[in-house]
Design an enzyme around this catalytic site. Structure first.
Site, PDB file in Angstrom:
ATOM      1  N   VAL A 128       0.845  -1.197   0.000  1.00 55.83           N
ATOM      2  CA  VAL A 128       0.000   0.000   0.000  1.00 55.83           C
ATOM      3  C   VAL A 128       0.882   1.250   0.000  1.00 55.83           C
ATOM      4  CG1 VAL A 128      -1.777   1.299   1.236  1.00 55.83           C
ATOM      5  CG2 VAL A 128      -1.866  -1.208   1.207  1.00 55.83           C
ATOM      6  N   SER A 135       0.407   7.633   4.657  1.00 55.30           N
ATOM      7  CA  SER A 135      -0.805   7.962   5.413  1.00 55.30           C
ATOM      8  C   SER A 135      -1.994   8.283   4.522  1.00 55.30           C
ATOM      9  CB  SER A 135      -0.535   9.176   6.324  1.00 55.30           C
ATOM     10  OG  SER A 135       0.486   8.885   7.240  1.00 55.30           O
ATOM     11  N   ARG A 273      19.314  -5.290  41.037  1.00 56.87           N
ATOM     12  CA  ARG A 273      20.296  -4.205  41.041  1.00 56.87           C
ATOM     13  C   ARG A 273      20.333  -3.505  42.401  1.00 56.87           C
ATOM     14  NH1 ARG A 273      24.829  -2.600  38.493  1.00 56.87           N
ATOM     15  NH2 ARG A 273      25.051  -0.331  38.502  1.00 56.87           N
ATOM     16  N   GLU A 368       0.580   0.344   9.879  1.00 56.85           N
ATOM     17  CA  GLU A 368      -0.884   0.187   9.750  1.00 56.85           C
ATOM     18  C   GLU A 368      -1.612   1.480  10.121  1.00 56.85           C
ATOM     19  OE1 GLU A 368      -2.972  -3.215   9.851  1.00 56.85           O
ATOM     20  OE2 GLU A 368      -1.255  -4.543   9.632  1.00 56.85           O
ATOM     21  N   ARG A 380     -13.612  10.745  14.083  1.00 53.05           N
ATOM     22  CA  ARG A 380     -14.632  10.727  13.015  1.00 53.05           C
ATOM     23  C   ARG A 380     -15.596   9.550  13.124  1.00 53.05           C
ATOM     24  NH1 ARG A 380     -10.470  11.316   8.356  1.00 53.05           N
ATOM     25  NH2 ARG A 380      -9.747  13.413   8.707  1.00 53.05           N
TER      26      ARG A 380
HETATM   27  C1  LIG Z   1       8.759  -1.845   9.830  1.00 56.38           C
HETATM   28  C2  LIG Z   1       7.667  -1.337   8.924  1.00 56.38           C
HETATM   29  C3  LIG Z   1       6.896  -2.238   8.208  1.00 56.38           C
HETATM   30  C4  LIG Z   1       5.924  -1.784   7.301  1.00 56.38           C
HETATM   31  N1  LIG Z   1       5.242  -2.693   6.542  1.00 56.38           N
HETATM   32  C5  LIG Z   1       4.413  -2.251   5.561  1.00 56.38           C
HETATM   33  C6  LIG Z   1       3.824  -3.182   4.631  1.00 56.38           C
HETATM   34  O1  LIG Z   1       4.011  -4.409   4.719  1.00 56.38           O
HETATM   35  N2  LIG Z   1       3.056  -2.678   3.627  1.00 56.38           N
HETATM   36  C7  LIG Z   1       2.813  -1.347   3.490  1.00 56.38           C
HETATM   37  O2  LIG Z   1       2.096  -0.957   2.568  1.00 56.38           O
HETATM   38  N3  LIG Z   1       3.355  -0.436   4.347  1.00 56.38           N
HETATM   39  C8  LIG Z   1       4.150  -0.861   5.376  1.00 56.38           C
HETATM   40  N4  LIG Z   1       4.733   0.036   6.240  1.00 56.38           N
HETATM   41  C9  LIG Z   1       4.516   1.473   6.030  1.00 56.38           C
HETATM   42  C10 LIG Z   1       3.674   2.142   7.087  1.00 56.38           C
HETATM   43  O3  LIG Z   1       2.346   1.702   7.038  1.00 56.38           O
HETATM   44  C11 LIG Z   1       3.812   3.668   6.897  1.00 56.38           C
HETATM   45  O4  LIG Z   1       5.145   4.000   7.276  1.00 56.38           O
HETATM   46  C12 LIG Z   1       2.813   4.461   7.700  1.00 56.38           C
HETATM   47  O5  LIG Z   1       1.507   4.294   7.188  1.00 56.38           O
HETATM   48  C13 LIG Z   1       3.142   5.955   7.707  1.00 56.38           C
HETATM   49  O6  LIG Z   1       3.366   6.410   6.410  1.00 56.38           O
HETATM   50  P1  LIG Z   1       4.690   7.273   6.074  1.00 56.38           P
HETATM   51  O7  LIG Z   1       5.861   6.582   6.660  1.00 56.38           O
HETATM   52  O8  LIG Z   1       4.683   7.530   4.627  1.00 56.38           O
HETATM   53  O9  LIG Z   1       4.480   8.605   6.880  1.00 56.38           O
HETATM   54  P2  LIG Z   1       3.789   9.958   6.320  1.00 56.38           P
HETATM   55  O10 LIG Z   1       2.484   9.644   5.702  1.00 56.38           O
HETATM   56  O11 LIG Z   1       4.781  10.711   5.535  1.00 56.38           O
HETATM   57  O12 LIG Z   1       3.532  10.727   7.676  1.00 56.38           O
HETATM   58  C14 LIG Z   1       4.644  11.154   8.491  1.00 56.38           C
HETATM   59  C15 LIG Z   1       4.098  11.590   9.826  1.00 56.38           C
HETATM   60  O13 LIG Z   1       3.324  12.782   9.628  1.00 56.38           O
HETATM   61  C16 LIG Z   1       2.227  12.796  10.514  1.00 56.38           C
HETATM   62  N5  LIG Z   1       0.983  12.876   9.735  1.00 56.38           N
HETATM   63  C17 LIG Z   1       0.777  12.512   8.439  1.00 56.38           C
HETATM   64  N6  LIG Z   1      -0.487  12.727   8.078  1.00 56.38           N
HETATM   65  C18 LIG Z   1      -1.116  13.257   9.140  1.00 56.38           C
HETATM   66  C19 LIG Z   1      -2.448  13.719   9.418  1.00 56.38           C
HETATM   67  N7  LIG Z   1      -3.424  13.654   8.489  1.00 56.38           N
HETATM   68  N8  LIG Z   1      -2.723  14.191  10.643  1.00 56.38           N
HETATM   69  C20 LIG Z   1      -1.776  14.253  11.611  1.00 56.38           C
HETATM   70  N9  LIG Z   1      -0.501  13.840  11.415  1.00 56.38           N
HETATM   71  C21 LIG Z   1      -0.179  13.358  10.212  1.00 56.38           C
HETATM   72  C22 LIG Z   1       2.310  11.514  11.354  1.00 56.38           C
HETATM   73  O14 LIG Z   1       2.980  11.780  12.564  1.00 56.38           O
HETATM   74  C23 LIG Z   1       3.149  10.605  10.493  1.00 56.38           C
HETATM   75  O15 LIG Z   1       3.839   9.623  11.274  1.00 56.38           O
HETATM   76  C24 LIG Z   1       5.685  -0.393   7.169  1.00 56.38           C
HETATM   77  C25 LIG Z   1       6.437   0.510   7.927  1.00 56.38           C
HETATM   78  C26 LIG Z   1       7.414   0.062   8.782  1.00 56.38           C
HETATM   79  C27 LIG Z   1       8.224   1.057   9.564  1.00 56.38           C
END
Ligand SMILES: Cc1cc2nc3c(=O)[nH]c(=O)nc-3n(C[C@H](O)[C@H](O)[C@H](O)COP(=O)(O)OP(=O)(O)OC[C@H]3O[C@@H](n4cnc5c(N)ncnc54)[C@H](O)[C@@H]3O)c2cc1C
Length: 384
Positions: A128, A135, A273, A368, A380
């Site tokens: 995804v 996000s 400890r 997730e 919501r």
């Molecule tokens: C070890 C690991 C395994 C994973 N496995 C999978 C997998 O198997 N498949 C898969 O598809 N993905 C996977 N992911 C991805 C994971 O689901 C995403 O990292 C997560 O959804 C966040 O997306 P991003 O890293 O792009 O952060 P971004 O979307 O860039 O967001 C960064 C930060 O901004 C803030 N933010 C963003 N939007 C908002 C909002 N609307 N309101 C408030 N704050 C906000 C939050 O603090 C967020 O943490 C994995 C991630 C990790 C670290």
């Protein structure tokens, strides 16, 4: 001390919880440190998990699995993540995304792709997230276009568990461009990892969850047959969102397992400890720290098990799953933080499990759906 006692667990989930506990004690816990150091995919433990009937078994009996319910998956998660989060994730992700196929796929798709996962002949993954966003599920750009009797995928996915190791992945891709229907622009596909135009490489080394492997996937005119579309075109957003209600409840179990590990490690350490002529656990401030950890843990666990029942009964599942995921994963970061403090300088030694728990606890608050997104959902989707 049995933090993960089964009195809160529904009776039907207790036998598999016991199986998971025994498996974790024999195969996960003793190998955790070594796998963390090596940062390798735990193929041998995965195979043992398959032999034990604990991998890929949320698939229903009709298609060859054991049909584990959500509460059974939560029970397994608590036990596995207490032993080691990296190995646990590899075991759990071997069938990632298959719930979507089972719920929305055709019988022909299930015979070709679901049954081999239940039989432990294949493993899957769910793609995804993208390099530019994880996000905003309605803002992703990997596209799928119809060309004759094929779909052609272009774009990139990031963080995909098993993107290199899997036989096939469920891919979430853009199939429409209607600005007035942002949630109707996406579909999901079965993409075999040997399809032409599918390229995957491991992402750079992580500071945590080192026994699990994530991939950067590039789709370069990647062609798949038209029958690999799962469900209806344009229904992907809601299919994945529905799946996440299930997945996030299980992620609450990731947090609970990690929190339990932090409490166990910290309690044992302060009991042994000595400082100022007594054991550290004799200081009231330390006792308050231990009390705070219990408060975090027990309240999160009560909520998680209540939520599991609600989600299973389809009773405001988005709301309850987000509550459980947020509370339990933040209990893990909080307990890990206190656990580090109570270990003093020894907290930073890699040989001490608390240092692994501390690093691993940073992840479930992100995957997730990062917890700020969960708070959006809680607000919501709250019953009004
Ligand atoms: C070890 C690991 C395994 C994973 N496995 C999978 C997998 O198997 N498949 C898969 O598809 N993905 C996977 N992911 C991805 C994971 O689901 C995403 O990292 C997560 O959804 C966040 O997306 P991003 O890293 O792009 O952060 P971004 O979307 O860039 O967001 C960064 C930060 O901004 C803030 N933010 C963003 N939007 C908002 C909002 N609307 N309101 C408030 N704050 C906000 C939050 O603090 C967020 O943490 C994995 C991630 C990790 C670290």
């Amino acid at each position: 001390m049995d933090l993960l006692d089964d009195s809160i667990v529904p009776e039907k989930a207790r036998p598999v919880k016991q199986e998971a506990r025994e498996f974790a004690a024999e195969h996960i816990e003793p190998n955790a440190e070594e796998y963390f150091e090596r940062g390798e995919y735990p193929w041998d433990i995965l195979e043992k998990g398959m032999e034990a009937g604990l991998v890929g078994q949320s698939i229903s009996e009709e298609y060859g699995g054991r049909g584990f319910s959500l509460t059974e998956m939560l029970a397994i998660a608590e036990e596995f993540y207490r032993a080691d989060a990296g190995i646990a994730l590899s075991l759990q992700l071997a069938a990632f995304g298959t719930n979507i196929l089972e719920e929305h796929g055709t019988e022909a798709q299930k015979a070709e792709y679901l049954e081999p996962v239940a039989a432990n002949e294949q493993i899957s993954g769910l793609a995804v997230s993208e390099p530019d966003t994880g996000s905003d599920m309605a803002g992703m750009s990997t596209s799928a276009e119809k060309d004759g009797d094929e779909w052609v995928l272009n774009g990139e996915k990031y963080w995909v568990g098993n993107g290199v190791e899997a036989d096939w992945v469920t891919v979430y891709a853009k199939t429409g461009d209607d600005p007035d229907n942002r949630y109707g622009n996406y579909s999901v596909f079965i993409v075999p990892t040997d399809a032409p135009g599918y390229h995957a490489e491991h992402i750079p080394e992580k500071m945590c969850y080192r026994a699990s492997k994530q991939a950067h996937i590039t789709f370069d005119d990647c062609r798949i047959p038209e029958e690999n579309l799962i469900g209806a075109e344009g229904a992907g957003f809601y299919m994945v969102a529905g799946f996440f209600n299930h997945g996030r409840t299980v992620v609450a179990g990731h947090g609970l397992g990690l929190a339990a590990a932090a409490i166990e490690e910290a309690s044992a350490f302060v009991h042994d400890r000595e400082a100022f002529g007594r054991t550290v656990d004799e200081f009231q401030a330390v006792q308050h720290d231990l009390a705070d950890m219990r408060l975090e843990f027990e309240s999160a666990r009560s909520l998680a098990w209540r939520a599991a029942e609600k989600v299973e009964n389809d009773d405001y599942p988005g709301y309850w799953a987000a509550l459980a995921k947020t509370r339990a994963t933040e209990a893990a970061t909080e307990c890990a933080e206190i656990g580090m403090q109570l270990h003093g300088g020894r907290s930073v030694l890699e040989e001490n499990k608390i240092s692994r728990v501390y690093r691993d606890a940073r992840v479930p608050v992100i995957y997730e759906g990062a917890n700020p997104i969960q708070r959006n959902l809680i607000y919501r989707q709250a019953p009004r």
